[in-house]
Design a protein around this motif. Sequence first.
Motif, PDB file in Angstrom:
ATOM      1  N   LEU A   1      20.001  -2.640 -16.021  1.00  0.00           N
ATOM      2  CA  LEU A   1      18.955  -1.467 -15.492  1.00  0.00           C
ATOM      3  C   LEU A   1      19.666  -0.917 -14.164  1.00  0.00           C
ATOM      4  CD1 LEU A   1      15.613  -3.336 -15.765  1.00  0.00           C
ATOM      5  CD2 LEU A   1      16.688  -1.344 -17.207  1.00  0.00           C
ATOM      6  N   ILE A   2      19.406   0.429 -14.114  1.00  0.00           N
ATOM      7  CA  ILE A   2      20.425   0.883 -13.035  1.00  0.00           C
ATOM      8  C   ILE A   2      19.297   1.747 -12.282  1.00  0.00           C
ATOM      9  CG2 ILE A   2      22.055   2.607 -12.661  1.00  0.00           C
ATOM     10  CD1 ILE A   2      23.060   2.019 -15.333  1.00  0.00           C
ATOM     11  N   ASP A   3      19.421   1.749 -10.961  1.00  0.00           N
ATOM     12  CA  ASP A   3      18.644   2.347  -9.919  1.00  0.00           C
ATOM     13  C   ASP A   3      19.362   3.377  -8.997  1.00  0.00           C
ATOM     14  OD1 ASP A   3      15.598   2.308  -9.008  1.00  0.00           O
ATOM     15  OD2 ASP A   3      16.886   2.378  -7.319  1.00  0.00           O
TER      16      ASP A   3
ATOM     17  N   LEU B   1      30.768   4.990 -21.330  1.00  0.00           N
ATOM     18  CA  LEU B   1      30.334   4.154 -22.023  1.00  0.00           C
ATOM     19  C   LEU B   1      30.774   4.183 -23.595  1.00  0.00           C
ATOM     20  CD1 LEU B   1      26.499   3.437 -20.489  1.00  0.00           C
ATOM     21  CD2 LEU B   1      28.779   2.265 -20.042  1.00  0.00           C
ATOM     22  N   ARG B   2      30.679   2.962 -24.195  1.00  0.00           N
ATOM     23  CA  ARG B   2      31.071   3.301 -25.739  1.00  0.00           C
ATOM     24  C   ARG B   2      29.880   3.771 -26.485  1.00  0.00           C
ATOM     25  NH1 ARG B   2      30.774  -2.912 -27.076  1.00  0.00           N
ATOM     26  NH2 ARG B   2      28.903  -2.593 -26.207  1.00  0.00           N
ATOM     27  N   ALA B   3      30.348   4.554 -27.437  1.00  0.00           N
ATOM     28  CA  ALA B   3      29.499   5.282 -28.399  1.00  0.00           C
ATOM     29  C   ALA B   3      28.376   4.522 -29.065  1.00  0.00           C
ATOM     30  CB  ALA B   3      30.461   5.820 -29.600  1.00  0.00           C
ATOM     31  N   THR B   4      28.568   2.990 -28.830  1.00  0.00           N
ATOM     32  CA  THR B   4      27.611   2.223 -29.615  1.00  0.00           C
ATOM     33  C   THR B   4      26.601   1.840 -28.463  1.00  0.00           C
ATOM     34  OG1 THR B   4      29.031   0.284 -29.007  1.00  0.00           O
ATOM     35  CG2 THR B   4      28.899   1.218 -31.405  1.00  0.00           C
ATOM     36  N   ASP B   5      26.908   2.173 -27.111  1.00  0.00           N
ATOM     37  CA  ASP B   5      26.083   1.752 -26.046  1.00  0.00           C
ATOM     38  C   ASP B   5      24.570   2.655 -26.072  1.00  0.00           C
ATOM     39  OD1 ASP B   5      27.528  -0.252 -25.262  1.00  0.00           O
ATOM     40  OD2 ASP B   5      28.689   0.994 -23.771  1.00  0.00           O
ATOM     41  N   ILE B   6      23.580   2.036 -25.892  1.00  0.00           N
ATOM     42  CA  ILE B   6      22.397   2.944 -25.962  1.00  0.00           C
ATOM     43  C   ILE B   6      21.807   3.081 -24.665  1.00  0.00           C
ATOM     44  CG2 ILE B   6      19.884   2.969 -26.982  1.00  0.00           C
ATOM     45  CD1 ILE B   6      21.224   0.745 -29.119  1.00  0.00           C
ATOM     46  N   VAL B   7      21.832   4.460 -24.286  1.00  0.00           N
ATOM     47  CA  VAL B   7      21.297   4.867 -22.908  1.00  0.00           C
ATOM     48  C   VAL B   7      20.071   5.608 -22.895  1.00  0.00           C
ATOM     49  CG1 VAL B   7      22.448   5.898 -20.883  1.00  0.00           C
ATOM     50  CG2 VAL B   7      23.940   5.086 -22.326  1.00  0.00           C
ATOM     51  N   GLY B   8      19.277   5.330 -21.937  1.00  0.00           N
ATOM     52  CA  GLY B   8      17.971   6.020 -21.748  1.00  0.00           C
ATOM     53  C   GLY B   8      17.485   6.310 -20.308  1.00  0.00           C
ATOM     54  N   ARG B   9      16.710   7.088 -20.025  1.00  0.00           N
ATOM     55  CA  ARG B   9      16.203   7.091 -18.605  1.00  0.00           C
ATOM     56  C   ARG B   9      14.846   6.418 -18.667  1.00  0.00           C
ATOM     57  NH1 ARG B   9      13.982  12.804 -15.879  1.00  0.00           N
ATOM     58  NH2 ARG B   9      13.378  11.671 -13.740  1.00  0.00           N
TER      59      ARG B   9
ATOM     60  N   GLY C   1      12.503   5.788 -16.518  1.00  0.00           N
ATOM     61  CA  GLY C   1      11.568   6.159 -15.773  1.00  0.00           C
ATOM     62  C   GLY C   1      11.987   6.544 -14.319  1.00  0.00           C
ATOM     63  N   GLY C   2      11.731   7.827 -13.849  1.00  0.00           N
ATOM     64  CA  GLY C   2      11.901   8.477 -12.417  1.00  0.00           C
ATOM     65  C   GLY C   2      13.466   8.119 -12.264  1.00  0.00           C
ATOM     66  N   ASP C   3      13.940   7.527 -11.269  1.00  0.00           N
ATOM     67  CA  ASP C   3      15.585   7.308 -11.087  1.00  0.00           C
ATOM     68  C   ASP C   3      15.996   6.078 -11.554  1.00  0.00           C
ATOM     69  OD1 ASP C   3      13.650   5.552  -9.236  1.00  0.00           O
ATOM     70  OD2 ASP C   3      15.192   5.486  -7.613  1.00  0.00           O
ATOM     71  N   GLU C   4      15.531   5.250 -12.458  1.00  0.00           N
ATOM     72  CA  GLU C   4      15.944   4.159 -12.984  1.00  0.00           C
ATOM     73  C   GLU C   4      16.416   4.521 -14.693  1.00  0.00           C
ATOM     74  OE1 GLU C   4      13.794  -0.143 -14.007  1.00  0.00           O
ATOM     75  OE2 GLU C   4      13.424   0.766 -12.215  1.00  0.00           O
ATOM     76  N   PHE C   5      17.504   4.075 -15.080  1.00  0.00           N
ATOM     77  CA  PHE C   5      17.819   4.353 -16.187  1.00  0.00           C
ATOM     78  C   PHE C   5      18.340   2.791 -17.038  1.00  0.00           C
ATOM     79  CE2 PHE C   5      18.695   7.975 -13.868  1.00  0.00           C
ATOM     80  CZ  PHE C   5      19.110   8.903 -14.794  1.00  0.00           C
ATOM     81  N   GLY C   6      18.267   2.805 -18.284  1.00  0.00           N
ATOM     82  CA  GLY C   6      18.492   1.498 -19.061  1.00  0.00           C
ATOM     83  C   GLY C   6      19.726   1.615 -19.931  1.00  0.00           C
ATOM     84  N   VAL C   7      20.525   0.519 -20.071  1.00  0.00           N
ATOM     85  CA  VAL C   7      21.785   0.807 -21.099  1.00  0.00           C
ATOM     86  C   VAL C   7      21.582  -0.679 -21.650  1.00  0.00           C
ATOM     87  CG1 VAL C   7      24.037   1.067 -21.158  1.00  0.00           C
ATOM     88  CG2 VAL C   7      22.964   1.998 -19.139  1.00  0.00           C
ATOM     89  N   ILE C   8      21.585  -0.359 -23.067  1.00  0.00           N
ATOM     90  CA  ILE C   8      21.790  -1.640 -23.934  1.00  0.00           C
ATOM     91  C   ILE C   8      23.204  -1.640 -24.418  1.00  0.00           C
ATOM     92  CG2 ILE C   8      21.162  -2.767 -26.139  1.00  0.00           C
ATOM     93  CD1 ILE C   8      18.667  -0.888 -26.090  1.00  0.00           C
ATOM     94  N   LEU C   9      24.087  -2.889 -24.010  1.00  0.00           N
ATOM     95  CA  LEU C   9      25.315  -2.756 -24.420  1.00  0.00           C
ATOM     96  C   LEU C   9      25.515  -4.027 -25.735  1.00  0.00           C
ATOM     97  CD1 LEU C   9      26.116  -3.274 -20.512  1.00  0.00           C
ATOM     98  CD2 LEU C   9      27.051  -1.357 -21.887  1.00  0.00           C
ATOM     99  N   PRO C  10      25.480  -3.830 -26.665  1.00  0.00           N
ATOM    100  CA  PRO C  10      25.529  -4.721 -27.856  1.00  0.00           C
ATOM    101  C   PRO C  10      26.763  -5.087 -28.006  1.00  0.00           C
ATOM    102  CG  PRO C  10      25.528  -2.261 -28.887  1.00  0.00           C
ATOM    103  CD  PRO C  10      25.144  -2.118 -27.073  1.00  0.00           C
ATOM    104  N   ASP C  11      26.808  -6.134 -28.540  1.00  0.00           N
ATOM    105  CA  ASP C  11      28.246  -7.238 -28.923  1.00  0.00           C
ATOM    106  C   ASP C  11      29.034  -7.024 -27.653  1.00  0.00           C
ATOM    107  OD1 ASP C  11      27.328  -7.525 -31.584  1.00  0.00           O
ATOM    108  OD2 ASP C  11      27.932  -5.380 -31.915  1.00  0.00           O
ATOM    109  N   LEU C  12      28.508  -7.165 -26.470  1.00  0.00           N
ATOM    110  CA  LEU C  12      29.417  -7.317 -25.448  1.00  0.00           C
ATOM    111  C   LEU C  12      29.234  -8.649 -24.432  1.00  0.00           C
ATOM    112  CD1 LEU C  12      31.342  -5.254 -24.112  1.00  0.00           C
ATOM    113  CD2 LEU C  12      29.806  -4.685 -22.745  1.00  0.00           C
ATOM    114  N   THR C  13      30.048  -9.198 -24.146  1.00  0.00           N
ATOM    115  CA  THR C  13      29.986 -10.308 -23.165  1.00  0.00           C
ATOM    116  C   THR C  13      29.336  -9.995 -21.725  1.00  0.00           C
ATOM    117  OG1 THR C  13      32.114 -10.404 -22.261  1.00  0.00           O
ATOM    118  CG2 THR C  13      31.536 -11.631 -24.191  1.00  0.00           C
ATOM    119  N   LEU C  14      28.852 -10.874 -21.061  1.00  0.00           N
ATOM    120  CA  LEU C  14      28.455 -10.506 -19.844  1.00  0.00           C
ATOM    121  C   LEU C  14      29.359 -10.285 -18.759  1.00  0.00           C
ATOM    122  CD1 LEU C  14      25.834 -10.261 -17.792  1.00  0.00           C
ATOM    123  CD2 LEU C  14      26.163 -12.918 -17.216  1.00  0.00           C
ATOM    124  N   LEU C  15      30.596 -10.859 -18.815  1.00  0.00           N
ATOM    125  CA  LEU C  15      31.712 -10.645 -17.928  1.00  0.00           C
ATOM    126  C   LEU C  15      32.184  -8.901 -18.228  1.00  0.00           C
ATOM    127  CD1 LEU C  15      33.832 -11.141 -15.881  1.00  0.00           C
ATOM    128  CD2 LEU C  15      35.192 -12.165 -17.718  1.00  0.00           C
TER     129      LEU C  15
END
Length: 359
Positions: free
Chosen positions: A224-226, A257-265, A267-281
């Motif tokens: 989650l990005i603000d 980001l990768r083509a498989t990553d799922i990016v969305g707005r 709300g407002g100034d906050e963005f969400g990214v789903i990073l599938p098949d990726l480690t936390l590091l």
Amino acid sequence: MHKTGKKGLSLARRLYTSRILGLALGLLVVSAALYPLDPAPWVWGFMLSNGLLWPHVSYQWARRSTVPYHAEHRNLVIDAFLGGFWVAAMQFNPLPTAVTLAMMAMNNVAIGGLRFLLVGAVAQVAGITVGIFMFPFASVPMTSPAQLYACLPLLCLYPLALGWICFRQAHTLGRQKRELLALSRTDSLTGLLNHGAWKDRLNEAFQHCRRQSPDGAGHGVIALIDIDHFKAINDTYGHGAGDVVLRQLGKLLGQNLRATDIVGRYGGDEFGVILPDLTLLSAVQAMEGLRERFTAQDYGRDPALKVSLSIGLAAFTADYADATAWLDDADQVLYEAKTSGRNRVVCQRHRPVLEASAV
């Protein structure tokens, strides 16, 4: 009224072509059937006017009407009435009569379904009644070979043309439906998925992680990005500058980001990214790179404008009951990033933090 007008003009344009073809081919059928009956000169003149002039008159009538949709339906009723009139004028010659009525019925069904088929049938009966009054019924003539051949173009070409028009309409409607669906799932400012569409993809990603990783290890991360102090940006530089910042972040997310990553707005100034098949590091490294690139952005119209990001990351674990719990974790660590100085990437459950100096 505006929508009805546009719909009516579209209908009039479609029917203009089909009416030109249908009446020209119908003229051939009626001419062949009437010729042996030796009709009066005015009948020939009326028939030629109906076959050659009426398509253009009806189109202009509909196009110039206040409500073109209603005008075109009136034109179709007139078509049906005249079709019935010529059936009577042909003295119900079997093949020309059957071809004429069948083609008109097919056209009415294609335009307005069963309801308009019935309306057209009533108009045809009225036309037949008038025709019988003007051309007293004597005996049913036999269909000649010449009349049979005159019917073939109408039998072959008109259904093909009508089928093509219906196909084109269905294709256009399908494309418009897909475009509307895409618009309903897209944020108009950034071109990214909107809140609802992104949440749908999050649920899909959650189910994917549960299937692929029963133990919850390394099969997906939410970011989650603000945008830091976004309200101050709007207040200081104007909402136009704020929109530029939002679009720039959306562009960077798409480019980095990768083509498989799922990016969305989200709300407002906050963005969400789903990073599938990726480690936390790996997710931390990707988000840290994004944060640095975004902080280095130059806004030419507002050189004093400097913008930073706070980012919260949550890796999938088997402990999550649903996608909402996963998202709540990411939201909690985003809050930690914002309250601990901003301009930094923070992971859930007090895992190691990568930080940058606050702007």
